[in-house]
Design a protein around this motif. Structure first.
Motif, PDB file in Angstrom:
ATOM      1  N   GLU A  36       1.078  -1.247  -0.140  1.00 10.88           N
ATOM      2  CA  GLU A  36      -0.272   0.043  -0.145  1.00 10.88           C
ATOM      3  C   GLU A  36       0.803   1.286  -0.098  1.00 10.88           C
ATOM      4  O   GLU A  36       0.640   2.289  -0.799  1.00 10.88           O
ATOM      5  N   LYS A  37       1.828   1.239   0.871  1.00 13.19           N
ATOM      6  CA  LYS A  37       2.678   2.272   0.938  1.00 13.19           C
ATOM      7  C   LYS A  37       3.960   1.668   1.015  1.00 13.19           C
ATOM      8  O   LYS A  37       4.471   0.754   1.752  1.00 13.19           O
ATOM      9  N   VAL A  38       5.141   2.471   0.497  1.00 12.62           N
ATOM     10  CA  VAL A  38       6.626   2.023   0.567  1.00 12.62           C
ATOM     11  C   VAL A  38       7.346   3.055   1.398  1.00 12.62           C
ATOM     12  O   VAL A  38       7.550   4.049   0.958  1.00 12.62           O
ATOM     13  N   PHE A  39       7.786   2.501   2.669  1.00 14.30           N
ATOM     14  CA  PHE A  39       8.566   3.557   3.627  1.00 14.30           C
ATOM     15  C   PHE A  39       9.993   3.143   3.246  1.00 14.30           C
ATOM     16  O   PHE A  39      10.407   2.260   2.873  1.00 14.30           O
ATOM     17  N   PHE A  40      10.769   4.223   3.531  1.00 16.53           N
ATOM     18  CA  PHE A  40      12.244   4.340   3.231  1.00 16.53           C
ATOM     19  C   PHE A  40      13.076   4.798   4.356  1.00 16.53           C
ATOM     20  O   PHE A  40      12.587   5.887   4.970  1.00 16.53           O
ATOM     21  N   VAL A  41      14.118   4.284   4.943  1.00 20.36           N
ATOM     22  CA  VAL A  41      14.822   4.550   6.201  1.00 20.36           C
ATOM     23  C   VAL A  41      16.188   4.448   5.640  1.00 20.36           C
ATOM     24  O   VAL A  41      16.755   3.546   5.433  1.00 20.36           O
ATOM     25  N   GLY A  42      17.246   5.500   5.984  1.00 18.68           N
ATOM     26  CA  GLY A  42      18.639   5.364   5.884  1.00 18.68           C
ATOM     27  C   GLY A  42      19.292   6.623   6.804  1.00 18.68           C
ATOM     28  O   GLY A  42      18.485   7.337   7.022  1.00 18.68           O
ATOM     29  N   VAL A  43      20.605   6.571   6.643  1.00 17.38           N
ATOM     30  CA  VAL A  43      21.153   7.932   7.247  1.00 17.38           C
ATOM     31  C   VAL A  43      22.187   8.357   6.130  1.00 17.38           C
ATOM     32  O   VAL A  43      22.793   7.672   5.335  1.00 17.38           O
ATOM     33  N   GLY A  44      22.610   9.503   6.302  1.00 20.55           N
ATOM     34  CA  GLY A  44      23.799  10.180   5.523  1.00 20.55           C
ATOM     35  C   GLY A  44      23.384  10.136   4.147  1.00 20.55           C
ATOM     36  O   GLY A  44      22.371  10.412   3.525  1.00 20.55           O
ATOM     37  N   ARG A  45      24.772   9.745   3.333  1.00 15.63           N
ATOM     38  CA  ARG A  45      24.445   9.704   1.956  1.00 15.63           C
ATOM     39  C   ARG A  45      23.607   8.549   1.432  1.00 15.63           C
ATOM     40  O   ARG A  45      23.018   8.647   0.358  1.00 15.63           O
ATOM     41  N   VAL A  46      23.308   7.615   2.297  1.00 15.99           N
ATOM     42  CA  VAL A  46      22.278   6.397   1.850  1.00 15.99           C
ATOM     43  C   VAL A  46      20.915   7.038   1.869  1.00 15.99           C
ATOM     44  O   VAL A  46      20.215   6.774   0.914  1.00 15.99           O
ATOM     45  N   LEU A  47      20.882   7.821   2.855  1.00 21.34           N
ATOM     46  CA  LEU A  47      19.543   8.559   2.737  1.00 21.34           C
ATOM     47  C   LEU A  47      19.404   9.345   1.592  1.00 21.34           C
ATOM     48  O   LEU A  47      18.106   9.292   1.022  1.00 21.34           O
ATOM     49  N   LEU A  48      20.231  10.037   1.332  1.00 23.02           N
ATOM     50  CA  LEU A  48      20.091  10.858   0.012  1.00 23.02           C
ATOM     51  C   LEU A  48      19.976   9.913  -1.365  1.00 23.02           C
ATOM     52  O   LEU A  48      18.726  10.155  -2.056  1.00 23.02           O
ATOM     53  N   SER A  49      20.419   9.007  -1.209  1.00 25.11           N
ATOM     54  CA  SER A  49      20.000   7.731  -2.487  1.00 25.11           C
ATOM     55  C   SER A  49      18.562   7.383  -2.450  1.00 25.11           C
ATOM     56  O   SER A  49      17.865   7.110  -3.412  1.00 25.11           O
ATOM     57  N   LEU A  50      18.206   7.039  -1.100  1.00 23.52           N
ATOM     58  CA  LEU A  50      16.924   6.379  -0.717  1.00 23.52           C
ATOM     59  C   LEU A  50      16.051   7.551  -1.286  1.00 23.52           C
ATOM     60  O   LEU A  50      14.688   7.105  -1.666  1.00 23.52           O
ATOM     61  N   GLU A  51      16.053   8.871  -0.602  1.00 22.08           N
ATOM     62  CA  GLU A  51      15.152   9.957  -0.878  1.00 22.08           C
ATOM     63  C   GLU A  51      15.059  10.059  -2.515  1.00 22.08           C
ATOM     64  O   GLU A  51      13.633  10.121  -3.203  1.00 22.08           O
ATOM     65  N   ALA A  52      15.983   9.876  -3.458  1.00 24.09           N
ATOM     66  CA  ALA A  52      15.680   9.838  -4.807  1.00 24.09           C
ATOM     67  C   ALA A  52      14.952   8.734  -5.291  1.00 24.09           C
ATOM     68  O   ALA A  52      14.320   8.761  -6.155  1.00 24.09           O
ATOM     69  N   ILE A  53      15.294   7.581  -4.710  1.00 23.36           N
ATOM     70  CA  ILE A  53      14.516   6.349  -5.085  1.00 23.36           C
ATOM     71  C   ILE A  53      13.107   6.461  -4.890  1.00 23.36           C
ATOM     72  O   ILE A  53      12.289   6.158  -5.672  1.00 23.36           O
ATOM     73  N   ALA A  54      12.929   6.837  -3.688  1.00 23.83           N
ATOM     74  CA  ALA A  54      11.511   7.211  -3.359  1.00 23.83           C
ATOM     75  C   ALA A  54      10.729   8.098  -4.332  1.00 23.83           C
ATOM     76  O   ALA A  54       9.507   8.038  -4.455  1.00 23.83           O
TER      77      ALA A  54
END
Length: 183
Positions: A36-54
């Motif tokens: 239904e929803k896809v949540f993402f979590v990470g920190v630092g530069r990994v978070l930046l990559s995940l934000e782009a994917i989201a």
């Protein structure tokens, strides 16, 4: 000089992504498309990559949430949490994964360490063969720190998006309806 370093970076990413398990990626896509929803979590530069994917998945009409956003809704058993953590030992993602499990959500870990503390919360693991902060010997990179993992994670996200476009026969020109228009 630029050409030499460009080749190093591109070749490292290519070698890494060639060794990602295709079946694991297909399972990742199935879970993303059925959530239904896809949540993402990470920190630092990994978070930046995940934000782009989201954001890219959001462009495909998939409801995505980055943990910590002010508009973050509740996670449920109909949702998945995608954890980006090379080492699988980072405190905040571990805590969030345990919380997500307590609410019945499925957890997908994309990382470099199958034997990490994150494994106890993980329902599905996508292995990116790149060194992490605890093991720099694995697919050793000439780039600083964990750049290869972060880059490979970002490109993997774009590969997943393209696979979903193909799987769902999405007309790419129709995706602009989901793009930000208050710019």
């Amino acid at each position: 000089m630029y050409e030499e370093y460009e080749k190093i970076v591109i070749n490292e990413i290519d070698k890494t992504l060639e060794n990602v398990n295709k079946e694991d990626v297909e399972t990742l896509i199935q879970w993303i498309c059925s959530a239904e929803k896809v949540f993402f979590v990470g920190v630092g530069r990994v978070l930046l990559s995940l934000e782009a994917i989201a954001k890219r998945l959001n462009h495909l009409g998939i409801e995505t949430v980055v943990v910590g956003e002010i508009t973050e809704p509740a996670i449920t058993d109909k949702d998945i949490l995608i954890v980006g953590s090379g080492s699988g030992e980072t405190g905040f993602p571990l805590f969030i994964a345990s919380k997500a499990k307590s609410f019945g959500a499925k957890v997908i870990h994309i990382g470099t360490n199958r034997e990490s503390s994150m494994a106890k919360y993980t329902d599905h693991f996508v292995y990116i063969p790149a060194s992490n902060k605890y093991d720099s010997s694995l697919n050793a990179s000439k780039q600083p720190m964990t750049s290869l993992f972060e880059q490979s994670l970002l490109i993997l996200g774009d590969i997943v998006a393209l696979m979903i476009v193909n799987q769902d026969k999405i007309d790419i020109s129709s995706l602009w309806q989901y793009h930000a228009n208050l710019e």
